[in-house]
Design a protein around this motif. Structure first.
Motif, mmCIF file in Angstrom:
data_model
loop_
_atom_site.group_PDB
_atom_site.id
_atom_site.type_symbol
_atom_site.label_atom_id
_atom_site.label_comp_id
_atom_site.label_asym_id
_atom_site.label_seq_id
_atom_site.Cartn_x
_atom_site.Cartn_y
_atom_site.Cartn_z
ATOM 1 N N LEU A 1 31.773 -11.261 57.184
ATOM 2 C CA LEU A 1 32.755 -10.334 56.623
ATOM 3 C C LEU A 1 33.988 -10.241 57.512
ATOM 4 O O LEU A 1 35.118 -10.153 57.008
ATOM 5 N N ASP A 2 33.798 -10.270 58.814
ATOM 6 C CA ASP A 2 34.945 -10.220 59.726
ATOM 7 C C ASP A 2 35.836 -11.450 59.564
ATOM 8 O O ASP A 2 37.053 -11.370 59.751
ATOM 9 N N LYS A 3 35.240 -12.588 59.216
ATOM 10 C CA LYS A 3 36.036 -13.788 58.955
ATOM 11 C C LYS A 3 36.922 -13.591 57.716
ATOM 12 O O LYS A 3 38.045 -14.085 57.653
ATOM 13 N N LEU A 4 36.397 -12.857 56.749
ATOM 14 C CA LEU A 4 37.173 -12.591 55.525
ATOM 15 C C LEU A 4 38.259 -11.554 55.767
ATOM 16 O O LEU A 4 39.217 -11.469 54.993
ATOM 17 N N ASN A 5 38.073 -10.719 56.832
ATOM 18 C CA ASN A 5 39.087 -9.736 57.247
ATOM 19 C C ASN A 5 39.509 -8.833 56.085
ATOM 20 O O ASN A 5 40.603 -8.993 55.523
ATOM 21 N N PRO A 6 38.669 -7.866 55.695
ATOM 22 C CA PRO A 6 39.008 -6.981 54.566
ATOM 23 C C PRO A 6 40.271 -6.165 54.852
ATOM 24 O O PRO A 6 40.324 -5.405 55.822
ATOM 25 N N THR A 7 41.268 -6.324 54.029
ATOM 26 C CA THR A 7 42.518 -5.567 54.127
ATOM 27 C C THR A 7 42.958 -5.180 52.720
ATOM 28 O O THR A 7 42.259 -5.457 51.735
ATOM 29 N N SER A 8 44.139 -4.576 52.648
ATOM 30 C CA SER A 8 44.664 -4.181 51.340
ATOM 31 C C SER A 8 44.980 -5.398 50.465
ATOM 32 O O SER A 8 45.112 -5.276 49.249
ATOM 33 N N LYS A 9 45.093 -6.579 51.086
ATOM 34 C CA LYS A 9 45.381 -7.793 50.333
ATOM 35 C C LYS A 9 44.110 -8.523 49.889
ATOM 36 O O LYS A 9 44.195 -9.520 49.172
ATOM 37 N N SER A 10 42.964 -8.027 50.311
ATOM 38 C CA SER A 10 41.703 -8.684 49.968
ATOM 39 C C SER A 10 41.345 -8.433 48.508
ATOM 40 O O SER A 10 41.786 -7.455 47.890
ATOM 41 N N LYS A 11 40.519 -9.322 47.979
ATOM 42 C CA LYS A 11 40.053 -9.168 46.605
ATOM 43 C C LYS A 11 38.982 -8.077 46.528
ATOM 44 O O LYS A 11 38.360 -7.718 47.522
ATOM 45 N N LEU A 12 38.790 -7.570 45.316
ATOM 46 C CA LEU A 12 37.855 -6.466 45.117
ATOM 47 C C LEU A 12 36.425 -6.789 45.572
ATOM 48 O O LEU A 12 35.775 -5.940 46.186
ATOM 49 N N PRO A 13 35.899 -8.002 45.300
ATOM 50 C CA PRO A 13 34.531 -8.283 45.768
ATOM 51 C C PRO A 13 34.381 -8.163 47.277
ATOM 52 O O PRO A 13 33.348 -7.683 47.765
ATOM 53 N N VAL A 14 35.408 -8.568 48.030
ATOM 54 C CA VAL A 14 35.350 -8.472 49.491
ATOM 55 C C VAL A 14 35.336 -7.005 49.922
ATOM 56 O O VAL A 14 34.560 -6.603 50.807
ATOM 57 N N LEU A 15 36.160 -6.184 49.294
ATOM 58 C CA LEU A 15 36.211 -4.763 49.639
ATOM 59 C C LEU A 15 34.915 -4.042 49.273
ATOM 60 O O LEU A 15 34.440 -3.183 50.022
ATOM 61 N N LYS A 16 34.337 -4.409 48.141
ATOM 62 C CA LYS A 16 33.057 -3.796 47.758
ATOM 63 C C LYS A 16 31.951 -4.180 48.742
ATOM 64 O O LYS A 16 31.104 -3.347 49.086
ATOM 65 N N LEU A 17 31.972 -5.431 49.174
ATOM 66 C CA LEU A 17 30.998 -5.857 50.185
ATOM 67 C C LEU A 17 31.200 -5.093 51.486
ATOM 68 O O LEU A 17 30.228 -4.716 52.146
ATOM 69 N N ALA A 18 32.454 -4.869 51.855
ATOM 70 C CA ALA A 18 32.744 -4.130 53.088
ATOM 71 C C ALA A 18 32.209 -2.701 53.007
ATOM 72 O O ALA A 18 31.615 -2.198 53.966
ATOM 73 N N ILE A 19 32.397 -2.064 51.860
ATOM 74 C CA ILE A 19 31.887 -0.697 51.682
ATOM 75 C C ILE A 19 30.368 -0.661 51.859
ATOM 76 O O ILE A 19 29.819 0.182 52.576
ATOM 77 N N GLU A 20 29.694 -1.595 51.223
ATOM 78 C CA GLU A 20 28.229 -1.624 51.274
ATOM 79 C C GLU A 20 27.727 -1.963 52.675
ATOM 80 O O GLU A 20 26.780 -1.343 53.173
ATOM 81 N N LEU A 21 28.366 -2.932 53.314
ATOM 82 C CA LEU A 21 27.897 -3.377 54.630
ATOM 83 C C LEU A 21 28.179 -2.328 55.700
ATOM 84 O O LEU A 21 27.333 -2.079 56.570
#
Length: 389
Positions: free
Chosen positions: A175-195
């Protein structure tokens, strides 16, 4: 088209001059080395036409044979692509039926000569994951990641699978490689919330909440619940750490959040631990008089001690106002029980149990009755608690 037109012109010319050739056969003499040929002009023209026709026929046959030889070299490739499409279709049908083993095999075969191998490999990885075949799953994902356009999708998929597998550390690395930010896609942000919740990384989740709110990833009720959970966890951690962390966390809340009873209760409990009890008691009593809530009464029972006589008097003065509030009755019962005044504790526990049957309240009532020697009543109270399961 031009060649056919030339043939037509030749034939028409032949038709025009043939009568003259027939009437005047002429004479043709050819000498090539030791060979000599004598013939009429008419026969020579006919022979040339036949020779040219044979030459064209030979050319056609040679070209046709060359095309056959060249095209036959690619026949196996065509067969493989056709087979790949067939395997992909079978794999998709198996995925729809959740026949994971068949889906994995078909999709893996279809990836070899498929038009979009990355899709086949991702599907095969999904099927392998559902079979708990993590090694095969990771191999499929590694192959799919070789496609540059599929790199982020593979990273998101790998993170999700590792999270479902329970490997939170590896999932966080991905997940850190994907770097969740405001520019990230929704699936990445949802994964960040869960993780983040699974790892209890409340600070990371707190930083992510504004993005979640802006992009409306969660419904309003779910977002409020997540914010409440995050802020309560941060306040609880800060209250156990030190006063500086508590103040930092408190001022991290918005002005509206600092007025919520749940946060005030935890903040007051934290203040009481860092020799700021008077400030905590004052804050809690003010909240009781304005907008009391279960969390405030619970905090009052935790912060106040038998030495806080004046605060207890202020609470008792509100009895008429909260005569039907079970949390108020429970709070006073706990305060008296802390002071070992079991007679008063029994009275307030009885009031609380009268307003609402609660297993814990009934056991607390039984404890007070046992201290007063009312063993039969205590036994009955425990029976009533047992009935509640």
């Amino acid at each position: 088209m031009v060649r056919a037109l030339v043939y037509l012109v030749i034939i028409l010319l032949g038709l025009c001059i043939s009568p003259f050739l027939v009437g005047s056969k002429g004479y043709l003499y050819l000498a090539i080395g030791d060979y000599q040929v004598e013939t009429s002009i008419f026969f020579a023209v006919i022979a040339l036409i036949i020779f040219y026709s044979l030459l064209q026929l030979v050319e056609f046959v040679v070209v046709w044979l060359l095309n056959m030889v060249l095209s036959s070299r690619y026949l196996p490739e065509r067969w493989r692509k056709k087979a790949a499409r067939k395997h992909t279709l079978l794999g998709a049908l198996a995925l729809a039926e959740e026949d994971w083993l068949a889906a994995e095999k078909a999709m893996a075969k279809g990836a070899e000569k498929g038009e979009i191998p990355a899709l086949n490999l991702l599907a095969a990885a999904r099927a392998a994951h559902h079979q708990d075949n993590h090694q095969a799953r990771d191999e499929y994902l590694a192959k799919a990641q070789l496609e540059p356009l599929a790199a982020k999708a593979v990273g998101t998929t790998r993170t999700r699978y590792l999270l479902q597998q329970g490997d939170l550390i590896a999932a966080r690395e991905e997940l850190d490689k994907l770097n969740p930010t405001s520019k990230s896609k929704l699936p990445v942000l949802k994964l960040a919330i869960e993780l983040y919740q699974a790892q209890q990384d409340w600070q990371a989740l707190k930083l992510l909440l504004p993005i979640v709110s802006k992009k409306q990833i969660l419904a309003d009720d779910a977002l409020q619940a997540l914010s409440l959970k995050t802020n309560l966890a941060l306040l609880t951690q800060a209250a156990k750490a030190n006063e500086q962390e508590l103040e930092k966390c408190w001022h991290w809340l918005s002005r509206a959040e600092r007025k919520q009873a749940e946060y005030i209760a935890l903040y007051a409990i934290g203040l009481s631990r860092f020799e700021r009890k008077d400030e905590a008691v004052k804050m809690l009593l003010k909240q009781v008089k304005t907008s009391a809530s279960p969390s405030i009464f619970k905090a009052v029972a935790e912060v106040l001690t038998p030495a806080d006589v004046e605060a207890k008097k202020q609470l008792l003065a509100l009895e008429t106002q909260f005569e039907n509030n079970v949390d108020y009755q429970t709070c006073l019962a706990k305060l008296y029980q802390q002071n070992h005044d079991y007679h008063q504790a029994k009275i307030w526990w009885q009031k609380a149990c009268y307003l609402q049957d609660d297993k814990n309240s009934l056991h607390a009532l039984a404890d007070a009755q046992e201290h007063l020697g009312e063993l039969n009543r205590a036994l009955q109270s425990r029976r009533n608690a047992a009935k509640l399961g």
